[in-house]
Design an enzyme around this catalytic site. Sequence first.
Site, mmCIF file in Angstrom:
data_model
loop_
_atom_site.group_PDB
_atom_site.id
_atom_site.type_symbol
_atom_site.label_atom_id
_atom_site.label_comp_id
_atom_site.label_asym_id
_atom_site.label_seq_id
_atom_site.Cartn_x
_atom_site.Cartn_y
_atom_site.Cartn_z
ATOM 1 N N ASP A 1 42.159 43.643 29.323
ATOM 2 C CA ASP A 1 42.172 43.904 30.760
ATOM 3 C C ASP A 1 40.868 43.345 31.292
ATOM 4 O O ASP A 1 39.800 43.919 31.102
ATOM 5 C CB ASP A 1 42.289 45.406 31.019
ATOM 6 C CG ASP A 1 42.118 45.763 32.491
ATOM 7 O OD1 ASP A 1 41.996 44.847 33.327
ATOM 8 O OD2 ASP A 1 42.095 46.973 32.799
ATOM 9 N N LYS B 1 39.105 41.364 42.780
ATOM 10 C CA LYS B 1 37.679 41.426 42.454
ATOM 11 C C LYS B 1 37.050 40.037 42.632
ATOM 12 O O LYS B 1 36.217 39.825 43.493
ATOM 13 C CB LYS B 1 37.478 41.891 41.017
ATOM 14 C CG LYS B 1 38.365 43.046 40.594
ATOM 15 C CD LYS B 1 37.815 44.390 40.940
ATOM 16 C CE LYS B 1 38.641 45.499 40.324
ATOM 17 N NZ LYS B 1 38.151 46.832 40.691
ATOM 18 N N TRP C 1 39.732 53.120 32.770
ATOM 19 C CA TRP C 1 40.869 52.194 32.759
ATOM 20 C C TRP C 1 41.459 52.041 31.362
ATOM 21 O O TRP C 1 42.661 51.780 31.220
ATOM 22 C CB TRP C 1 40.471 50.854 33.367
ATOM 23 C CG TRP C 1 40.220 50.997 34.832
ATOM 24 C CD1 TRP C 1 39.026 50.927 35.482
ATOM 25 C CD2 TRP C 1 41.197 51.320 35.831
ATOM 26 N NE1 TRP C 1 39.200 51.176 36.821
ATOM 27 C CE2 TRP C 1 40.513 51.417 37.064
ATOM 28 C CE3 TRP C 1 42.576 51.534 35.808
ATOM 29 C CZ2 TRP C 1 41.162 51.716 38.260
ATOM 30 C CZ3 TRP C 1 43.230 51.822 36.995
ATOM 31 C CH2 TRP C 1 42.527 51.915 38.196
#
Length: 361
Positions: A171, A195, A101
């Site tokens: 992030d 999540k 990511w």
Amino acid sequence: MTIYNFSAGPATMPAKVIQQIKADLPSYNNSGMSVMEISHRSALFDKIIDDAAIDLRELLQLPDNYQILFFQGGCTLQFSAAPLNLANKYHRIALLDSGHWAKRAQAEAQLVDVKVDVLASTAEKNYTELPVLKDLPQNKYDYLHITTNNTIEGTAYSKLPETKGTELVGDMSSNFLGQVYDMKKFGLVMAGAQKNLGIAGLTLVIVRNDLIGQVKNLPSMVDYDLFAKKNSMFNTPPVFAIYTAGLVLKWLKEQGGVAEMQRRNLQKSGLLYDFLDNSELFIAPVAKQDRSLTNVPFVTGLPEVDAKLIAQAADNGLVNIKGHRLVGGMRASLYNAMPYEGVEKLVDFLNKFEKDYRGTH
């Protein structure tokens, strides 16, 4: 049979929240309209989005000089939006490469003509450790981008890097509200909801006031200043996803908040890591000091054994433990809504599987 969902996202949700959604679906707040039908311009939704922001601010102990913005498009959109809004002085950002990511964030920033300097990377170690920031030149970068928790690789920052005045952008998608951070150390945080915060379709952006409104003529859907002025309702927001997030936030408050979630996540992950560290079959490849509390990858090194384990686990109600294709093996995601009992059942299953395997090999 009870099903325990170890998916990395969309992930397991609190049972109480799902029951509340079920109750609200036919007629939200006695309105005669489903929560899926109410207008984003209605007083009903005004209260939903305002309450969500209030509860989130309380849970994060977020100062008043930060905006809470509700976006669509996932964090992938924010990988472009953040540099468009913030990289306005040097047009250059720094990045710590901790995995997939982080690399995606780098690529998306470069697409909008922002220079990206990778100051440290652990690619050569297959991202089983976190990169260490040794030097961050001042007056060169608009911000430093980090991924606080690496969902795929299973690493996480317990201590944030020292930026010495350079803005920090995080992030935080996969450990948002599951691990305590001092939010004042960030200029901006982005987090996908699917999540720890609810369902896919919603992304949170938390940004300090002085960092927005510095760039004119941005595309509307990535303009933080515009979204702040419009209370995240420049266009139709993801109403149902925001409603769901609001329920999860209230559930989190009832459970004791983020510190309590971190305590539980330490307990859950500790149970699994302790088993893996004493196993003769399974390997937890991540360096102990960098291990994630929420995403635990593990392998046997034998693909055929991994495949057999994943199938048998599903038969025993332990679903979605297959590892990401970039890592292989297995991965157990232990988000806030995963009960301790689910991890106990997983460890019991792994222990039995290992004993059976050793008995035949």
